[in-house]
Design a protein around this motif. Structure first.
Motif, mmCIF file in Angstrom:
data_model
loop_
_atom_site.group_PDB
_atom_site.id
_atom_site.type_symbol
_atom_site.label_atom_id
_atom_site.label_comp_id
_atom_site.label_asym_id
_atom_site.label_seq_id
_atom_site.Cartn_x
_atom_site.Cartn_y
_atom_site.Cartn_z
ATOM 1 N N GLU A 1 0.825 -1.208 0.000
ATOM 2 C CA GLU A 1 0.000 0.000 0.000
ATOM 3 C C GLU A 1 0.863 1.264 0.000
ATOM 4 O O GLU A 1 1.844 1.358 0.732
ATOM 5 C CB GLU A 1 -0.905 0.003 1.228
ATOM 6 C CG GLU A 1 -1.889 1.162 1.265
ATOM 7 C CD GLU A 1 -2.812 1.096 2.469
ATOM 8 O OE1 GLU A 1 -3.602 2.041 2.665
ATOM 9 O OE2 GLU A 1 -2.742 0.087 3.212
ATOM 10 N N GLY A 2 0.504 2.219 -0.866
ATOM 11 C CA GLY A 2 1.231 3.480 -0.938
ATOM 12 C C GLY A 2 2.564 3.412 -1.629
ATOM 13 O O GLY A 2 3.346 4.369 -1.569
ATOM 14 N N SER A 3 2.838 2.321 -2.346
ATOM 15 C CA SER A 3 4.166 2.159 -2.944
ATOM 16 C C SER A 3 4.429 3.153 -4.072
ATOM 17 O O SER A 3 5.583 3.474 -4.358
ATOM 18 C CB SER A 3 4.343 0.730 -3.464
ATOM 19 O OG SER A 3 3.406 0.447 -4.492
ATOM 20 N N PHE A 4 3.368 3.658 -4.720
ATOM 21 C CA PHE A 4 3.590 4.604 -5.820
ATOM 22 C C PHE A 4 4.272 5.875 -5.326
ATOM 23 O O PHE A 4 5.032 6.510 -6.075
ATOM 24 C CB PHE A 4 2.255 4.960 -6.482
ATOM 25 C CG PHE A 4 2.400 5.814 -7.718
ATOM 26 C CD1 PHE A 4 2.715 5.251 -8.943
ATOM 27 C CD2 PHE A 4 2.218 7.189 -7.650
ATOM 28 C CE1 PHE A 4 2.851 6.037 -10.078
ATOM 29 C CE2 PHE A 4 2.347 7.983 -8.777
ATOM 30 C CZ PHE A 4 2.674 7.407 -10.004
ATOM 31 N N GLU A 5 4.032 6.248 -4.084
ATOM 32 C CA GLU A 5 4.652 7.454 -3.539
ATOM 33 C C GLU A 5 6.109 7.240 -3.153
ATOM 34 O O GLU A 5 6.830 8.206 -2.870
ATOM 35 C CB GLU A 5 3.880 7.933 -2.301
ATOM 36 C CG GLU A 5 2.560 8.638 -2.607
ATOM 37 C CD GLU A 5 1.496 7.688 -3.101
ATOM 38 O OE1 GLU A 5 1.437 6.544 -2.590
ATOM 39 O OE2 GLU A 5 0.733 8.069 -4.011
#
Length: 301
Positions: free
Chosen positions: A65-69
């Protein structure tokens, strides 16, 4: 970011065939280690094994979760390319499996962290300028993404390369659009003979050239054009190569006009009498990522 402390056993398939236990204090440390081995190990089996571990660990991290950031700037052996609107990113790399074979990993990760992996191990040929692809888009190394517009809305020009074999490379400028979140490659945006009664449209630009050459295909922001080397057939210099294509010193281009990219046959009129013959690529030269690989020099795409 998840911080893990774990121990992995890594088998170096070397002369002594000894398994070595390596302790990493984080998943990034493990990725950095396997990425280094994947690119720089002298033994083919070591590079392949490290590549498998690198791919597994990176895919696990991208799935969190949130890896794109999370920026991936510290992973020096992969190419991470964003469009101008930063709505997604390409993550790709190449692995030299032997002196004659290269493998590629290519992912799209969207801003909502959804991942699409491309596993087609074929290459796009010069004759393949009219097909469209979706999940079966051939995997390759992406080195630039350019936002563009079509009559149907937003699209992107994706610049990529692949080593075809020991003697040839290919570079591609493809058109990427999204349909309900699924990537589609190929759209009739490239027009030749635009002012004639019978213009021809193509879905992509493809150039193939000798592996010992450095032909360019990229967007030139100063000219606001897609510019690429004109390549001509010529006998190669590597043993067993036969005929490959090499830049002759002239350039072709595409200029954006009303939702299409119109072809310019000769951007510059000065043509060299003989195609330039660069020195064969050595291990001291850098990769196509625009980053230094193991202390090597940067190469231009």
């Amino acid at each position: 970011m998840r911080i893990l402390i774990f121990t992995l056993t890594f088998l170096f398939v070397s002369n002594n065939m000894q398994a070595q236990t390596i302790q990493f204090d984080s998943d990034r440390a493990a990725l950095a280690f396997y990425g280094d081995v994947m690119i720089n190990a002298l033994d083919d089996e070591n590079r392949i094994l490290a590549g498998e571990q690198f791919a597994l660990l990176l895919k696990s991290e991208l799935s969190s979760e949130g890896s794109f950031e999370q920026a991936l700037d510290d992973l020096k052996f992969i190419s991470v390319q964003y469009p101008e609107d930063r709505s997604f990113r390409f993550i790709s790399w190449q692995l030299k499996e032997s002196n004659t074979k290269y493998a590629y990993k290519t992912y799209i990760q969207t801003a909502d962290s959804k991942i699409q992996e491309f596993t087609n191990d074929k290459y796009i040929s010069e004759d393949d300028v009219e097909n469209t692809y979706s999940r079966n888009w051939p995997s390759q190394l992406v080195y630039k993404v350019k936002d563009t517009e079509t009559a149907d809305g937003k699209a992107y020009i994706v610049f990529s390369m692949r080593q075809v074999d020991a003697y040839n490379k290919v570079k591609v400028a493809d058109v990427l659009t999204f349909d309900n979140g699924t990537a589609t490659f190929g759209a009739p945006l490239f027009v030749k003979n635009a002012d004639s009664e019978r213009p021809r449209t193509y879905n992509r630009i493809v150039i193939m050239f000798g592996a010992d050459a450095n032909a360019s295909l990229n967007y030139n922001p100063a000219l606001e054009m897609i510019v690429y080397d004109n390549v001509i057939p010529q006998s190669g210099m590597m043993p067993g190569q036969g005929v490959s294509k090499y830049p002759d010193g002239s350039y072709q281009a595409y200029s954006f006009v009303e939702g299409k990219w119109n072809h310019i046959e000769k951007l510059y009129n000065e043509v060299m009498s003989e195609a330039p013959r660069p020195n064969p690529v050595s291990k001291k030269e850098g990769g196509v990522f625009g980053k230094k690989l193991g202390g090597t020099k940067k190469r231009n795409n």
